[in-house]
Write an enzyme that holds these catalytic residues in place. Structure first.
Site, PDB file in Angstrom:
ATOM      1  N   LYS A 235       0.822  -1.215   0.000  1.00 29.03           N
ATOM      2  CA  LYS A 235       0.000   0.000   0.000  1.00 29.03           C
ATOM      3  C   LYS A 235       0.849   1.255   0.000  1.00 29.03           C
ATOM      4  CE  LYS A 235      -4.510  -1.549   1.037  1.00 29.03           C
ATOM      5  NZ  LYS A 235      -5.768  -1.453   1.734  1.00 29.03           N
TER       6      LYS A 235
ATOM      7  N   LYS B 265      -4.249 -10.058  -5.932  1.00 32.38           N
ATOM      8  CA  LYS B 265      -5.562 -10.382  -5.362  1.00 32.38           C
ATOM      9  C   LYS B 265      -6.623  -9.378  -5.802  1.00 32.38           C
ATOM     10  CE  LYS B 265      -6.078  -7.996  -1.027  1.00 32.38           C
ATOM     11  NZ  LYS B 265      -7.040  -7.873   0.021  1.00 32.38           N
TER      12      LYS B 265
ATOM     13  N   LYS C 257     -11.190  -4.257  -3.560  1.00 31.40           N
ATOM     14  CA  LYS C 257     -12.273  -3.306  -3.830  1.00 31.40           C
ATOM     15  C   LYS C 257     -11.757  -1.920  -4.201  1.00 31.40           C
ATOM     16  CE  LYS C 257     -13.624  -3.700   0.824  1.00 31.40           C
ATOM     17  NZ  LYS C 257     -12.391  -3.662   1.622  1.00 31.40           N
TER      18      LYS C 257
HETATM   19  N1  AQP Z   1      -9.312 -11.197  -2.995  1.00 30.43           N
HETATM   20  C1  AQP Z   1      -9.695 -11.710  -1.842  1.00 30.43           C
HETATM   21  N2  AQP Z   1      -9.907 -13.034  -1.714  1.00 30.43           N
HETATM   22  C2  AQP Z   1     -10.299 -13.571  -0.536  1.00 30.43           C
HETATM   23  N3  AQP Z   1     -10.526 -12.837   0.585  1.00 30.43           N
HETATM   24  C3  AQP Z   1     -10.340 -11.518   0.500  1.00 30.43           C
HETATM   25  N4  AQP Z   1     -10.478 -10.525   1.402  1.00 30.43           N
HETATM   26  C4  AQP Z   1     -10.153  -9.352   0.804  1.00 30.43           C
HETATM   27  N5  AQP Z   1      -9.826  -9.543  -0.480  1.00 30.43           N
HETATM   28  C5  AQP Z   1      -9.918 -10.881  -0.704  1.00 30.43           C
HETATM   29  C6  AQP Z   1     -10.924 -10.716   2.779  1.00 30.43           C
HETATM   30  O1  AQP Z   1     -12.058  -9.873   2.992  1.00 30.43           O
HETATM   31  C7  AQP Z   1     -12.089  -9.488   4.368  1.00 30.43           C
HETATM   32  C8  AQP Z   1     -12.362  -8.017   4.463  1.00 30.43           C
HETATM   33  O2  AQP Z   1     -11.260  -7.326   3.879  1.00 30.43           O
HETATM   34  P1  AQP Z   1     -10.998  -5.810   4.199  1.00 30.43           P
HETATM   35  O3  AQP Z   1     -11.967  -4.995   3.491  1.00 30.43           O
HETATM   36  O4  AQP Z   1     -11.001  -5.603   5.654  1.00 30.43           O
HETATM   37  O5  AQP Z   1      -9.511  -5.527   3.738  1.00 30.43           O
HETATM   38  P2  AQP Z   1      -8.647  -6.012   2.521  1.00 30.43           P
HETATM   39  O6  AQP Z   1      -8.154  -7.395   2.771  1.00 30.43           O
HETATM   40  O7  AQP Z   1      -7.602  -4.975   2.315  1.00 30.43           O
HETATM   41  O8  AQP Z   1      -9.689  -6.047   1.308  1.00 30.43           O
HETATM   42  P3  AQP Z   1      -9.610  -5.296  -0.084  1.00 30.43           P
HETATM   43  O9  AQP Z   1     -10.846  -5.653  -0.841  1.00 30.43           O
HETATM   44  O10 AQP Z   1      -8.300  -5.577  -0.742  1.00 30.43           O
HETATM   45  O11 AQP Z   1      -9.729  -3.778   0.359  1.00 30.43           O
HETATM   46  P4  AQP Z   1      -8.791  -2.577  -0.038  1.00 30.43           P
HETATM   47  O12 AQP Z   1      -8.785  -2.550  -1.548  1.00 30.43           O
HETATM   48  O13 AQP Z   1      -9.415  -1.366   0.574  1.00 30.43           O
HETATM   49  O14 AQP Z   1      -7.437  -2.870   0.543  1.00 30.43           O
HETATM   50  C9  AQP Z   1     -10.755  -9.888   4.973  1.00 30.43           C
HETATM   51  O15 AQP Z   1     -10.932 -11.029   5.773  1.00 30.43           O
HETATM   52  C10 AQP Z   1      -9.901 -10.206   3.773  1.00 30.43           C
HETATM   53  O16 AQP Z   1      -8.944 -11.194   4.071  1.00 30.43           O
END
Ligand code: AQP
Length: 345
Positions: A127, A209, A212
């Protein structure tokens, strides 16, 4: 009156239900990755465990957010938690910033976390590259806030996607360190990573991965995408030129679609390969998209209804925060006493 005597450790003693906690950031519209990797498991586990689930809005501001959008997304993600089927009467469903103990414990735990161990976090490294103009201290200490989220509720298990495993290890290290200095204060949590869907990959770059906050909307399916959009995005997913539907090395795109299809249909990889033997990627992608559309349809329908009743959502969030606060404050006070703070009367 006859009183039933229960002897601990015997069959007659009711087993203490284990506790789980997990959170999701309102940093955009949740994706199919969030759903298959985390949310779907939350619903399954919520019947079996004492559960708390939160919208991690404090975490979201580690990346610059537009205030208006953030406000909207917090309520959307809160509604989503209810739409996936979490019952707010049986589970604690709340918004993180409504419970000040999260920030308070995070500060204390910051003082029990080493700079070196934070520097090794891959999410921070990733990040800080993608947000090079805003490498803030919050982004650096994100895992400490996450540790506070978990430890406040004395969670035994934390259902997360594979990307959060490293952060969970830090939460365990911090808990063990604190317990080692002051005696048992925190439950040391275990990760719960589902066998399927633990790492859903980007549709455009299947070595990355699905996220969002990815600036390319074609890289993810959002849980609120229309069936037409889901079909279009999956049809344009990157695969390979070889043409066979089977799981294998160098087939990241196909492997990813097979993983998604498997999560939605319950079929294993051999059964999927058999189903699509001799058929092209066109047929396969259509089937994947249809399975995803059906998987998300009930969630979307419940979500649409819930979003029409903002008063209900706010009232439910307030009730959730009240219960969460009661539990969280107990752990916070215990921690503060152990550190030597004088608690207010
Ligand atoms: N691609 C993924 N596959 C499986 N699990 C995923 N998680 C996130 N992306 C994937 C799981 O979703 C839960 C909530 O995630 P989060 O929103 O708290 O944070 P994150 O992991 O940083 O998710 P994003 O979508 O990638 O958000 P941004 O883009 O804002 O950083 C967690 O349990 C995560 O493991």
């Amino acid at each position: 009156m006859d009183e039933k005597i229960i002897i601990p450790g015997t069959e007659a003693a009711p087993e203490k239900r284990k506790k789980i906690l997990s959170c999701i950031q309102p940093s955009g519209i949740p994706t199919l990755g969030n759903y298959l990797g985390a949310l779907k498991n939350w619903k399954l586990l919520s019947d079996e465990f004492d559960s708390a689930f939160a919208v991690a809005d404090l975490h979201a501001i580690t990346v610059r957010q537009d205030p208006k959008m953030l406000r909207k997304q917090i309520m959307e993600v809160f509604a989503l938690l209810l739409a996936i089927g979490l019952d707010p009467e049986k589970n604690i469903v709340f918004i993180q910033s409504h419970v000040p103990a999260h920030s308070q414990l995070a500060w204390i735990l910051n003082c029990y976390t080493q700079f070196g161990e934070m520097s090794r976090m891959t999410q921070f490294k990733d990040k800080s590259q993608s947000h090079a103009d805003n490498v803030n201290v919050g982004l650096f200490s994100y895992p400490v806030l996450m540790a506070a989220d978990i430890l406040l509720y004395q969670a035994d298990l934390v259902p997360v996607g594979a990307d959060q495993k490293q952060h969970l290890e830090i939460a365990r290290d911090i808990a063990n360190r604190f317990n080692g200095i002051y005696g048992k204060t925190f439950t040391v949590p275990d990760p719960y990573i589902g066998k399927q869907g633990a790492r859903v990959m980007s549709l455009q770059d299947p070595t990355k991965k699905m996220s969002k906050s990815d600036p390319n909307p074609k890289s993810f399916v959002s849980v609120f995408d229309s069936p037409e959009t889901i079909m279009k995005k999956i049809k344009s997913a990157v695969t390979d030129s070889e043409g066979g539907v089977y799981y294998g090395e160098g087939k990241d795109g196909v492997n990813n679609l097979m993983g998604i299809y498997s999560c939605c249909t319950g079929l294993d990889y051999d059964a999927i390969a058999k189903e699509f033997e001799g058929r092209g990627y066109g047929d396969f992608k259509t089937a994947v998209a249809e399975a995803v559309i059906e998987e998300l349809r009930p969630v979307r329908e419940r979500y649409d209804l819930l979003m029409k009743d903002q008063a209900y959502l706010l009232e439910t969030a307030a009730k959730g925060a009240e219960t969460a606060q009661r539990i969280a404050n107990r752990t916070l006070e215990k921690t503060m006493k152990k550190c030597g703070f004088v608690l207010p009367r």
